[in-house]
Design a protein around this motif. Structure first.
Motif, short mmCIF file in Angstrom:
data_model
loop_
_atom_site.label_atom_id
_atom_site.label_comp_id
_atom_site.label_asym_id
_atom_site.label_seq_id
_atom_site.Cartn_x
_atom_site.Cartn_y
_atom_site.Cartn_z
N TYR A 123 52.94 19.51 -14.66
CA TYR A 123 53.93 19.41 -13.58
C TYR A 123 54.25 20.78 -12.95
O TYR A 123 55.37 21.00 -12.47
CB TYR A 123 55.21 18.72 -14.07
N SER A 124 53.29 21.70 -12.97
CA SER A 124 53.55 22.99 -12.33
C SER A 124 53.17 22.88 -10.85
O SER A 124 52.35 22.05 -10.47
CB SER A 124 52.76 24.10 -13.02
N GLY A 125 53.77 23.77 -10.05
CA GLY A 125 53.49 23.79 -8.60
C GLY A 125 54.11 22.60 -7.92
O GLY A 125 55.01 21.96 -8.44
N GLY A 126 53.62 22.29 -6.74
CA GLY A 126 54.09 21.10 -6.03
C GLY A 126 55.48 21.26 -5.43
O GLY A 126 55.87 22.34 -5.01
N PHE A 127 56.23 20.17 -5.41
CA PHE A 127 57.57 20.14 -4.79
C PHE A 127 58.61 20.08 -5.92
O PHE A 127 58.67 19.10 -6.66
CB PHE A 127 57.65 18.91 -3.87
N LEU A 128 59.39 21.15 -6.02
CA LEU A 128 60.24 21.32 -7.21
C LEU A 128 61.41 20.33 -7.28
O LEU A 128 61.97 19.94 -6.25
CB LEU A 128 60.80 22.75 -7.26
N ASN A 129 61.77 19.99 -8.53
CA ASN A 129 62.92 19.09 -8.75
C ASN A 129 64.18 19.62 -8.08
O ASN A 129 64.99 18.85 -7.56
CB ASN A 129 63.18 18.94 -10.25
N LEU A 130 64.36 20.94 -8.09
CA LEU A 130 65.60 21.45 -7.51
C LEU A 130 65.63 21.24 -6.00
O LEU A 130 66.68 21.02 -5.41
CB LEU A 130 65.83 22.92 -7.90
N ASP B 278 62.45 23.73 -12.12
CA ASP B 278 61.25 24.40 -11.61
C ASP B 278 59.97 23.60 -11.79
O ASP B 278 58.89 24.11 -11.51
CB ASP B 278 61.07 25.76 -12.29
N LEU B 279 60.09 22.37 -12.28
CA LEU B 279 58.89 21.52 -12.38
C LEU B 279 58.73 20.69 -11.11
O LEU B 279 59.70 20.48 -10.37
CB LEU B 279 59.00 20.58 -13.58
N ASP B 280 57.52 20.20 -10.90
CA ASP B 280 57.27 19.32 -9.76
C ASP B 280 58.08 18.02 -9.90
O ASP B 280 58.35 17.56 -11.01
CB ASP B 280 55.78 18.99 -9.70
N PHE B 281 58.41 17.41 -8.77
CA PHE B 281 59.30 16.24 -8.80
C PHE B 281 58.67 15.01 -9.46
O PHE B 281 59.39 14.09 -9.84
CB PHE B 281 59.80 15.91 -7.38
N SER B 282 57.33 15.01 -9.65
CA SER B 282 56.72 13.87 -10.34
C SER B 282 57.01 13.92 -11.84
O SER B 282 56.74 12.97 -12.57
CB SER B 282 55.21 13.81 -10.08
N VAL C 161 46.03 10.84 -15.13
CA VAL C 161 45.45 9.86 -14.19
C VAL C 161 44.79 10.60 -13.02
O VAL C 161 43.68 10.24 -12.61
CB VAL C 161 46.52 8.85 -13.70
N MET C 162 45.46 11.60 -12.49
CA MET C 162 44.86 12.42 -11.40
C MET C 162 44.85 13.87 -11.84
O MET C 162 45.92 14.49 -11.92
CB MET C 162 45.72 12.30 -10.14
N LYS C 163 43.67 14.40 -12.06
CA LYS C 163 43.58 15.78 -12.61
C LYS C 163 44.20 16.81 -11.67
O LYS C 163 44.79 17.78 -12.11
CB LYS C 163 42.12 16.13 -12.87
N ASP C 164 44.04 16.59 -10.34
CA ASP C 164 44.50 17.61 -9.41
C ASP C 164 45.97 17.48 -9.02
O ASP C 164 46.53 18.36 -8.35
CB ASP C 164 43.65 17.58 -8.13
N ALA C 165 46.60 16.38 -9.44
CA ALA C 165 48.03 16.23 -9.12
C ALA C 165 48.84 17.10 -10.10
O ALA C 165 48.34 17.44 -11.17
CB ALA C 165 48.43 14.76 -9.27
N PRO C 166 50.09 17.47 -9.73
CA PRO C 166 50.88 18.30 -10.65
C PRO C 166 50.99 17.69 -12.07
O PRO C 166 51.07 18.43 -13.05
CB PRO C 166 52.25 18.37 -9.96
N ALA C 167 50.95 16.36 -12.18
CA ALA C 167 51.02 15.73 -13.52
C ALA C 167 49.84 16.13 -14.39
O ALA C 167 49.92 16.10 -15.62
CB ALA C 167 51.07 14.21 -13.38
N GLY C 168 48.74 16.51 -13.75
CA GLY C 168 47.56 16.96 -14.51
C GLY C 168 47.65 18.43 -14.89
O GLY C 168 46.78 18.96 -15.57
N VAL D 51 54.08 23.73 -0.06
CA VAL D 51 53.52 25.08 0.03
C VAL D 51 52.03 25.01 0.40
O VAL D 51 51.54 25.81 1.20
CB VAL D 51 53.72 25.83 -1.31
N LYS D 52 51.33 24.03 -0.14
CA LYS D 52 49.89 23.92 0.17
C LYS D 52 49.70 23.63 1.66
O LYS D 52 48.85 24.22 2.32
CB LYS D 52 49.26 22.82 -0.70
N GLY D 53 50.53 22.73 2.19
CA GLY D 53 50.47 22.42 3.62
C GLY D 53 50.78 23.64 4.47
O GLY D 53 50.18 23.86 5.53
#
Ligand code: NAD
Length: 293
Positions: A234-241, A281-285, A224-231, A124-126
């Motif tokens: 796990y919201s946003g990003g590329f969803l598990n579904l 609905d969480l990010d794949f990470s 480890v990375m504040k700006d990654a979904p793990a920070g 979505v960001k891209g």
């Protein structure tokens, strides 16, 4: 390519259509969902009441739909292909099976219309930033015609080969992405359980032979990375579904081509587990969660 019809104004489609409109192209669009239509109107997009109205007098028709059945619904279970002017170029950017994509392209070609399969990478960001990668299957001359549109919506365009090849390359990429994300998550967890600092371990592996995109850009370990979904829980990003959808398509492709993909099969099972636990609905990470107990 100035007059564009756009079908599918969801998380990806709407910002892509907005970027085209912002470059002074004439964009008219359609979506089944009332909510999506309202959002599009609020973003300044001209929304039509039907696919027929959207596809009149256009140079290119772009579709950004959720799955195979939506693409079949739009192109195969309607009179769209018969109604489109022969000069219209179809660009389907949905991620679907290469078989369905080729079926639509063949049907279009029977009525004299060209189609590119052009799934995207970048999320979505891209789509919002206009930095998507387009992975294209189809004829060279059609790619050349569409390249001004790809340049507005993205920053990389790859020609993977003939019709359907864009989808094949996209599924190969996402299968590898899932495999190295799962491997990265389980490896960091093992290091941490053995007393290592996740940040230190990540830095060591990133600069050593274990280095990969997940470590460089998208570390799955919280903090480890504040700006990654793990920070961000796990919201946003590329969803598990969506990852599960792509891994399922990859397994179908593997089976049709008699390809051995034990790692891809296992990655699909791991993402199935996450989805079954209500984490679609969480990010794949968030696969990292499996290894945090
Ligand atoms: P989405 O569900 O947010 O949007 C799809 C839109 O299509 C919805 O608004 C829906 O109402 C509309 N739609 C469905 N059937 C329709 C029909 N018959 N006619 C008209 N409109 C219809 O999905 P998305 O996240 O925008 O993803 C779109 C495609 O891009 C998918 O194939 C997905 O796999 C792929 N993709 C998504 C991402 C991502 O991060 N979201 C990244 C890369 C690729």
């Amino acid at each position: 390519m100035n007059k564009i019809g756009f079908i599918g104004l969801g998380n990806m489609g709407l910002p892509m259509a907005v970027n085209l409109k912002n470059q002074a192209l004439e964009v008219k669009a359609y979506d089944l969902s009332e909510e999506a239509k309202v959002k599009a109107i609020q973003s300044g997009i001209e929304v039509k009441n039907s696919i027929q109205e959207t596809s009149k007098s256009i140079d290119a028709l772009i579709t950004m739909l959720p799955n195979d059945s939506a693409v079949e619904e739009v192109y195969l279970n309607s009179s769209l292909l018969d109604d489109l002017a022969k000069t219209t170029l179809i660009i389907d950017s949905s991620t679907i099976s290469p078989e369905t994509s080729k079926r639509v392209a063949n049907r279009a070609s029977k009525v004299g219309i060209s189609m590119l399969d052009a799934p995207v990478s970048g999320g979505v960001k891209g789509a919002e930033d206009g930095t998507l990668s387009f992975i294209v299957g189809g004829k060279d001359e059609d790619l050349v015609k569409a390249s001004s549109l790809f340049d507005i919506m993205g920053s990389n365009t790859f020609h993977a080969g003939d019709s359907g090849s864009g989808q094949i390359a996209k599924l190969c990429n996402n299968m590898l992405l899932a495999i190295h994300m799962c491997g990265t998550a389980e490896t960091i967890a093992m290091g941490v359980k053995n007393g290592l600092d996740p940040e230190v371990l990540s830095e060591i592996m990133k600069k050593s032979s274990g280095g990969n995109w997940s470590l460089e850009k998208y570390n799955p370990f919280p903090g480890v990375m504040k700006d990654a979904p793990a920070g961000k829980n796990y919201s946003g990003g590329f969803l598990n579904l969506l990852m599960l959808k792509d891994l399922s398509l990859a397994q179908e492709l593997a089976s049709l081509s008699n390809s051995e993909t034990p790692m891809g099969k296992l990655a699909k099972e791991l993402y199935e587990d996450l989805n079954n636990q209500g984490m679609g609905d969480l990010d794949f990470s968030s696969i990292q969660k499996r290894y945090l107990n």
